[in-house]
Design an enzyme around this catalytic site. Structure first.
Site, PDB file in Angstrom:
ATOM      1  N   ASP A  36      61.830 -23.645 -20.002  1.00  0.00           N
ATOM      2  CA  ASP A  36      62.506 -22.770 -19.065  1.00  0.00           C
ATOM      3  C   ASP A  36      63.594 -21.925 -19.723  1.00  0.00           C
ATOM      4  O   ASP A  36      64.714 -22.387 -19.940  1.00  0.00           O
ATOM      5  CB  ASP A  36      63.125 -23.639 -17.948  1.00  0.00           C
ATOM      6  CG  ASP A  36      63.829 -22.802 -16.903  1.00  0.00           C
ATOM      7  OD1 ASP A  36      64.480 -23.386 -16.013  1.00  0.00           O
ATOM      8  OD2 ASP A  36      63.716 -21.564 -16.969  1.00  0.00           O
ATOM      9  N   ASP A 220      62.360 -15.145 -17.573  1.00  0.00           N
ATOM     10  CA  ASP A 220      62.411 -16.530 -17.106  1.00  0.00           C
ATOM     11  C   ASP A 220      61.026 -17.177 -17.103  1.00  0.00           C
ATOM     12  O   ASP A 220      60.233 -16.964 -16.167  1.00  0.00           O
ATOM     13  CB  ASP A 220      63.016 -16.562 -15.698  1.00  0.00           C
ATOM     14  CG  ASP A 220      63.300 -17.974 -15.243  1.00  0.00           C
ATOM     15  OD1 ASP A 220      64.048 -18.134 -14.265  1.00  0.00           O
ATOM     16  OD2 ASP A 220      62.787 -18.915 -15.869  1.00  0.00           O
TER      17      ASP A 220
HETATM   18  C1  LIG Z   1      63.140 -21.868 -10.060  1.00  0.00           C
HETATM   19  C2  LIG Z   1      63.078 -22.178 -11.540  1.00  0.00           C
HETATM   20  C3  LIG Z   1      63.423 -23.641 -11.857  1.00  0.00           C
HETATM   21  C4  LIG Z   1      62.323 -24.516 -11.276  1.00  0.00           C
HETATM   22  C5  LIG Z   1      61.127 -24.661 -11.977  1.00  0.00           C
HETATM   23  C6  LIG Z   1      60.088 -25.447 -11.449  1.00  0.00           C
HETATM   24  C7  LIG Z   1      60.243 -26.090 -10.225  1.00  0.00           C
HETATM   25  C8  LIG Z   1      59.103 -26.909  -9.647  1.00  0.00           C
HETATM   26  C9  LIG Z   1      58.565 -27.874 -10.688  1.00  0.00           C
HETATM   27  C10 LIG Z   1      59.533 -27.726  -8.453  1.00  0.00           C
HETATM   28  C11 LIG Z   1      57.980 -25.968  -9.219  1.00  0.00           C
HETATM   29  C12 LIG Z   1      61.446 -25.951  -9.527  1.00  0.00           C
HETATM   30  C13 LIG Z   1      62.473 -25.149 -10.047  1.00  0.00           C
HETATM   31  C14 LIG Z   1      63.926 -21.184 -12.321  1.00  0.00           C
HETATM   32  N1  LIG Z   1      64.026 -21.564 -13.738  1.00  0.00           N
HETATM   33  N2  LIG Z   1      64.832 -20.743 -14.522  1.00  0.00           N
HETATM   34  C15 LIG Z   1      65.321 -21.029 -11.750  1.00  0.00           C
HETATM   35  N3  LIG Z   1      66.292 -21.917 -11.836  1.00  0.00           N
HETATM   36  N4  LIG Z   1      67.373 -21.349 -11.245  1.00  0.00           N
HETATM   37  N5  LIG Z   1      67.069 -20.132 -10.825  1.00  0.00           N
HETATM   38  N6  LIG Z   1      65.790 -19.910 -11.157  1.00  0.00           N
HETATM   39  C16 LIG Z   1      65.115 -18.640 -10.898  1.00  0.00           C
HETATM   40  C17 LIG Z   1      64.887 -18.485  -9.423  1.00  0.00           C
HETATM   41  C18 LIG Z   1      65.927 -18.264  -8.551  1.00  0.00           C
HETATM   42  C19 LIG Z   1      65.673 -18.117  -7.172  1.00  0.00           C
HETATM   43  C20 LIG Z   1      64.382 -18.217  -6.706  1.00  0.00           C
HETATM   44  C21 LIG Z   1      63.356 -18.450  -7.594  1.00  0.00           C
HETATM   45  C22 LIG Z   1      63.581 -18.576  -8.965  1.00  0.00           C
HETATM   46  O1  LIG Z   1      62.167 -18.527  -6.909  1.00  0.00           O
HETATM   47  C23 LIG Z   1      62.498 -18.308  -5.529  1.00  0.00           C
HETATM   48  O2  LIG Z   1      63.889 -18.115  -5.440  1.00  0.00           O
END
Ligand SMILES: C[C@H](Cc1ccc(C(C)(C)C)cc1)[C@H](NN)c1nnnn1Cc1ccc2c(c1)OCO2
Length: 331
Positions: A36, A220
């Site tokens: 990530d 990302d």
């Molecule tokens: C979401 C991921 C982090 C994650 C990855 C995988 C998962 C699952 C395994 C359960 C599938 C959950 C979480 C991202 N990584 N940088 C992240 N971590 N913090 N912000 N972001 C980016 C963002 C931010 C906001 C949003 C989004 C995205 O999608 C929808 O709204």
């Protein structure tokens, strides 16, 4: 030193995420983790995770590793932008990816994880590849695998070659010329607050004219979709008959039978084209004639995110040199 590891799509139907095999401890314990670039905690499902929150994930058991050391008095707790999160304790142990080993990597063991992690049995944790300033370990922040490995790598870089519904690769310490065509265009990176933030020079929808507009966002690898300013996204979906921005589904949906236009974004004087097929993310439910778009508005997020839908159209170099830069090439 250099190494290479596969980036395996979690679900063959749609690329919700990519996992990469790693080994932790002595004797080595194998887990599949989500790399990530948009966060900086390396955390894993573990023998400490509440049993009710573990559903088929492989776990790391520090008590079975002769090289594991508890980082006494340290805890961590992370909340991701999609509302998911996890928290727990910290060990240091040997951590190997694609043949590159860091001997005392901070491995954050989860005591609790949110329901979306529990339900993703193929993802056993995350490897943060953002800047270490974002690490949540308290009271002393820990370094990412890449920051720890950098000094032993032939070159202080890692590259992402993610693929549409196919296995791609993460390379560490070198740039594989066979993985891209033409030249790599390098852009400056804004490292504050700790994401790989760069500015795209504009966009075009299908074979339409190019709109010169600066779009600053983060690269990302652990965000499935791509989230861009509303004006950009509206001009894209306007070209798709029957596309609507659905409150119910929380984004643009469209008839699965649509032939989607491509989306081109500028990187300096070059550009990357995302094929329309990559923007047909998934049916909203199995067998539905309605599909969910891979290009969505960032208005609710407060940040633009170039997630997997964009990254898998390119070969991306994350250069951890001084200063850090990000390189983009077509492939
Ligand atoms: C979401 C991921 C982090 C994650 C990855 C995988 C998962 C699952 C395994 C359960 C599938 C959950 C979480 C991202 N990584 N940088 C992240 N971590 N913090 N912000 N972001 C980016 C963002 C931010 C906001 C949003 C989004 C995205 O999608 C929808 O709204």
């Amino acid at each position: 030193e250099k190494g290479s590891a596969p980036a395996i799509p979690v679900d063959p139907r749609f690329d919700i995420a990519y996992v990469t095999p790693v080994t932790i401890g002595t004797p080595p314990q194998t887990l599949y983790l989500d790399f990530d670039t948009g966060s900086s905690d390396l955390w894993v499902f573990s023998s400490h995770t509440l049993a009710s929150q573990v559903r088929g994930q492989m776990i790391y058991s520090p008590e079975k590793s002769t090289t594991a050391k508890l980082l006494a008095g340290h805890t961590w707790s992370i909340r991701y932008g999609d509302g998911s999160g996890s928290l727990g304790n910290v060990y240091t142990d040997n951590f190997t990816v694609g043949g590159v080993t860091v001997t005392s990597q901070a491995v954050q063991t989860a005591q609790q994880v949110s329901t979306s992690f529990t339900s993703e049995s193929d993802i056993h944790g995350l490897v943060g590849l953002g800047f270490s300033t974002l690490n949540t370990v308290y009271p002393n922040g820990q370094l990412t695998f890449f920051d720890n490995a950098k000094s032993q790598l032939d070159s202080p870089v890692f590259t992402a070659d993610l693929k549409w519904k196919k296995e791609g690769t993460y390379d560490f310490g070198f740039i594989d010329e066979t993985k891209y065509t033409g030249e790599i265009t390098y852009l400056p990176v804004q490292t504050d607050p700790g994401y790989w933030t760069f500015t795209s020079s504009g966009y075009a929808v299908g074979d339409g004219s190019f709109n010169q507009v600066s779009i600053s966002g983060i690269a990302d690898t652990a965000t499935s979709l791509t989230y861009l300013p509303t004006a950009v996204v509206t001009s894209y979906w306007r070209q798709v008959e029957g596309a609507v921005n659905s409150q119910y589904y929380g984004g643009y949906v469209f008839p699965c039978s649509s032939k989607l236009p491509s989306f081109t974004f500028g990187v300096g004087s070059a550009n990357i084209t995302i094929p329309g097929s990559y923007i047909n993310y998934a049916q909203i439910t199995e067998g539905s004639p309605t599909c969910f778009g891979g290009l969505q508005s960032s208005s609710g997020l407060g940040i633009n995110i170039w997630g997997d839908v964009a990254l898998k159209a390119a070969f991306v170099v994350f250069n951890g040199g001084n200063p850090p830069t990000i390189g983009w090439a077509r492939k």
